[in-house]
Design an enzyme around this catalytic site. Structure first.
Site, short mmCIF file in Angstrom:
data_model
loop_
_atom_site.label_atom_id
_atom_site.label_comp_id
_atom_site.label_asym_id
_atom_site.label_seq_id
_atom_site.Cartn_x
_atom_site.Cartn_y
_atom_site.Cartn_z
N SER A 14 2.26 -0.48 -10.28
CA SER A 14 2.44 -1.24 -11.52
C SER A 14 3.39 -2.42 -11.34
O SER A 14 3.43 -3.31 -12.20
CB SER A 14 2.97 -0.34 -12.64
OG SER A 14 4.17 0.29 -12.26
N SER A 15 4.14 -2.45 -10.24
CA SER A 15 5.05 -3.58 -9.99
C SER A 15 5.41 -3.61 -8.52
O SER A 15 5.23 -2.63 -7.79
CB SER A 15 6.32 -3.46 -10.84
OG SER A 15 7.08 -2.34 -10.44
N GLY A 16 5.91 -4.77 -8.10
CA GLY A 16 6.41 -4.91 -6.74
C GLY A 16 7.82 -5.44 -6.76
O GLY A 16 8.24 -6.07 -7.74
N HIS A 245 4.70 4.70 3.55
CA HIS A 245 4.33 5.41 2.32
C HIS A 245 5.57 5.41 1.42
O HIS A 245 6.63 5.88 1.83
CB HIS A 245 3.90 6.83 2.65
CG HIS A 245 3.36 7.58 1.48
ND1 HIS A 245 2.97 8.90 1.56
CD2 HIS A 245 3.16 7.22 0.20
CE1 HIS A 245 2.55 9.32 0.39
NE2 HIS A 245 2.66 8.31 -0.46
N ASP A 246 5.43 4.91 0.21
CA ASP A 246 6.61 4.71 -0.63
C ASP A 246 7.36 6.01 -0.93
O ASP A 246 8.59 6.02 -1.05
CB ASP A 246 6.27 3.97 -1.92
CG ASP A 246 5.15 4.60 -2.73
OD1 ASP A 246 4.68 5.70 -2.37
OD2 ASP A 246 4.74 3.98 -3.73
N GLY A 415 12.70 5.20 -10.23
CA GLY A 415 12.91 4.69 -11.58
C GLY A 415 13.23 5.76 -12.60
O GLY A 415 14.01 5.56 -13.52
#
Length: 500
Positions: A14-16, A245-246, A415
């Site tokens: 959804s964001s970078g 991989h995040d 987050g």
């Protein structure tokens, strides 16, 4: 201690964000950050409209971020991490042969069902240890194999999203172990792609890249003069393979103290798991659909996926389109005031996987389960947080049982570490205290693996002075009324599961 400054490119669904991270006497410090939005878009591909990633827009955001961060000081290296499973197919000139399909598209559902029926779940899980999700890379590749546009005829290399971005910056064509290991076509024990699975999927082995291990390999390439000048970098700046991989990157920076810690990488998804020394591929692990994903330094992340803040992000987007642009603080306050555990639903319901119209779709799922439909935005937010918390607690319990672990606390990074109500609910539902690490854990993990690579560090213990410390935020007794309701709420959610 020598000072390092690296750029961590972290791409989310959804964001970078592009962050400058430097070492200090107190550990790691983010000294600059550039953020940009990211979302699937509808594109024509193979004669149909699909949810795809706008790679050009992603690269524009990455390039703007690198220029912004580089303007704050010299850079030693750059690395990229992203969500898993999605990939691009490159031709012999290094150009995409087709749009990059997003995992939330449904084109792979038929391939998933077909391969699982043909090969058997036990055989697939026994070789890979990876959870079954219809959008796993294996099934997406199988969908490409039967695509009327025949993308494999022109493709010469498959690169996962972070490797694709690295290719655009330095020309590298390698893969990285933490991402390759999540594809459900890679054998962690042999450190190799699995020819039998790829052949069954109709995938030519020539497409599969060489795989290196993040943190243990040298640079995968260097930034050439033209791209370096365009981005404000020194020519020859190293491009490194981090934990691409995040989730692996986030866990690399999590303040884990020992085997009694369960981590949650909390963001679009909630990745709930344990850090182990080896994989668990037992029938019990397969029954709970646990996944074994490679981490840094030979570790395994034994985890379950739970739908996370994606549901809330989509609701917020829908409300904004209706003229109610509510910030996160307002939504949190509204949820605090709403009645707890009034409206429950399965946050992993397949009907909630695609973007668009999320409040209405959640309401329909709640109504189908027999609970009251939330009457306002605050009640909807509360329904999401309550349901995600209960599902998270169920994931924690099942992982501990299968792994034979006694758990002491929950460590939340990402987050969601800033979502106070969510963390208190997780504590109340799981019966465990919750501590948090950094909300920027993924960027910090990306950076610390780069630094480990450059310094030759090979153990998590070697990173201790670089990582954030844990901050206690919730205790099971913080919400006594919620604790009293948890048992009956858990029974109701289990009943909903039984219906579906």
């Amino acid at each position: 201690m020598s000072t390092d400054r690296v750029i961590a490119v972290d791409l989310g669904a959804s964001s970078g964000r592009v962050a400058g991270v430097r070492t200090t006497d107190g550990g790691l410090e983010i000294d600059s950050v550039h953020r940009f939005s990211n979302a699937p878009v509808r594109r024509e591909s193979g004669g149909s409209r699909r949810w795809c990633w706008d790679v050009d827009a992603i690269m524009k955001g990455v390039s703007e971020g690198i220029r912004a961060v580089a303007s704050h000081g010299a850079v030693d290296s750059i690395a990229v991490d992203s969500w898993a499973v999605d990939y691009g197919l490159l031709d012999d000139r290094g150009e995409l042969v087709a749009p990059v399909t997003a995992y939330r598209d449904e084109r792979h559902a038929e391939s998933s069902a077909r391969l699982r029926a043909e090969l058997g779940d036990a055989a697939i899980y026994g070789r890979t240890g990876i959870q079954f999700q219809s959008f796993n890379t294996l099934y997406q590749l199988a969908a490409d194999a039967v695509d009327p546009a025949r993308p494999f005829d022109r493709a010469r290399r498959m690169l996962m999203i972070p490797d694709l971005v690295a290719h655009r910056l330095c020309g590298s064509v390698t893969g990285e172990r933490t991402n390759a290991g999540s594809t459900q076509c890679f054998d962690l024990e042999r450190d190799a792609w699995i020819p039998e699975l790829l052949e069954a999927a109709g995938v030519p082995m020539r497409l599969m890249p060489e795989v290196v291990a993040g943190g243990t390999a040298g640079p995968i390439g260097v930034i050439g003069p033209a791209i370096a000048e365009a981005h404000g970098l020194a020519a020859g700046t190293a491009m490194r393979a981090t934990a691409t991989h995040d989730t692996a990157a986030a866990v690399a920076a999590a303040p884990l103290a020992g085997p009694g810690d369960v981590f949650i990488s909390s963001g679009t998804w909630s990745l709930v798991g344990l850090e182990l020394g080896e994989s668990i591929r037992t029938p019990a692990a397969m029954r709970i659909n646990a996944t074994n994903e490679p981490g840094i330094f030979g570790t395994t992340r034994f985890l379950r996926n739970v739908a996370g803040l994606w549901l809330l992000q989509e609701c917020r987007r829908a409300w904004a389109e209706d003229g109610r642009d509510l910030d996160w603080a307002t939504l949190a306050s509204m949820a605090e005031a709403a009645e707890p555990f009034r409206s429950l639903f399965d946050p992993d319901d397949p009907g909630l996987a695609a973007p668009g119209g999320m409040p209405g779709r959640i309401a329909a799922v709640i109504a189908a389960g027999g609970d009251p439909v939330p009457e306002d935005d605050g009640a909807m937010v509360r329904a999401i947080l309550d349901s995600v918390s209960l599902r998270t607690a169920d994931a924690i319990r099942s992982l501990a049982e299968v792994a034979g672990r006694r758990l002491d606390r929950v460590v939340v990074v990402g987050g969601g570490a800033a979502n106070g109500l969510l963390n208190r609910l997780i504590s109340a539902c799981s019966g465990l205290p919750v501590v948090v690490g950094s909300t920027e854990s993924t960027s910090l993990g990306n950076a610390v693996v780069q630094i480990a690579s450059s310094r030759g560090l090979r153990k998590r213990a070697d990173l201790a002075g670089l990582l954030p410390v844990a901050t206690p935020v919730a205790d099971p007794d913080d919400l006594p009324e919620v604790r009293r309701r948890v048992v009956s709420a858990g029974v109701r959610l289990a009943a909903l599961d039984a219906k579906t």
